[in-house]
Write a protein that holds these residues in place. Structure first.
Motif, PDB file in Angstrom:
ATOM      1  N   GLU A 168       0.836  -1.201   0.000  1.00 15.22           N
ATOM      2  CA  GLU A 168       0.000   0.000   0.000  1.00 15.22           C
ATOM      3  C   GLU A 168       0.870   1.249   0.000  1.00 15.22           C
ATOM      4  N   LEU A 218      -5.252  -1.450  -0.588  1.00  9.45           N
ATOM      5  CA  LEU A 218      -4.650  -2.576   0.127  1.00  9.45           C
ATOM      6  C   LEU A 218      -4.637  -2.393   1.638  1.00  9.45           C
ATOM      7  N   ILE A 219      -4.897  -1.187   2.102  1.00  8.10           N
ATOM      8  CA  ILE A 219      -4.904  -0.940   3.549  1.00  8.10           C
ATOM      9  C   ILE A 219      -6.037  -1.709   4.222  1.00  8.10           C
TER      10      ILE A 219
END
Length: 159
Positions: free
Chosen positions: A30, A38-39
């Motif tokens: 991320e 993606l977090i």
């Protein structure tokens, strides 16, 4: 469930630290991509680490399904929060690329004046200025910026 046991059987009995490692890996990706996507799976992996620490006997199928559900839920909630409190989908500082617009409402000192045009000083910088029809000013007086037209500021005399 048999399908999950065959494909993800390595998860059964595995330490919760595996999920922590996945979370850090996703967080690193991320940070490298700045995708702001993606977090959420990274946070879901941390949740899974906590769940597997609390219940180490979770089957592989339950772990995969739970991770997927938490990832989807966090992504959905995160996107909603980002739209509400984030950058607003492109709304930003309206004066970002309009340098003179920052000075609207500010008062500057008249350095030059002739025939409704002149120069004022704002924050130590000289700006071309134009007064409204019929207005006059003298060097040393103050003028308030009413509008910015490129690099020329429309001003009015301040009493």
């Amino acid at each position: 469930m048999e399908m999950f046991s065959q494909s993800f059987g390595f998860l059964e009995g595995m330490s919760p630290w595996w999920w922590v490692a996945l979370a850090f890996g996703l967080a690193a990706l991320e940070m490298a991509t700045f995708s702001f996507f993606l977090i959420w799976p990274a946070l879901a992996a941390l949740c899974m680490a906590a769940l597997t620490a609390a219940s180490p006997t979770l089957s592989a199928g339950v772990q995969v399904i739970t991770f997927s559900a938490i990832s989807i839920a966090l992504t959905y909630i995160g996107r909603l929060l980002f739209l509400k409190y984030g950058d607003g989908g492109g709304e930003g500082d309206a004066t970002l690329n309009q340098r003179g617009a920052r000075f609207i409402g500010r008062v500057g000192k008249v350095l030059e004046f002739a025939n409704g045009e002149g120069v004022i000083e704002l924050e130590g910088m000289r700006w071309r200025a134009k007064w409204a029809d019929g207005q006059t000013s003298k060097v040393g007086n103050s003028a308030r910026v009413t509008q910015a037209n490129g690099m020329v500021l429309d001003v009015e005399a301040v009493d």
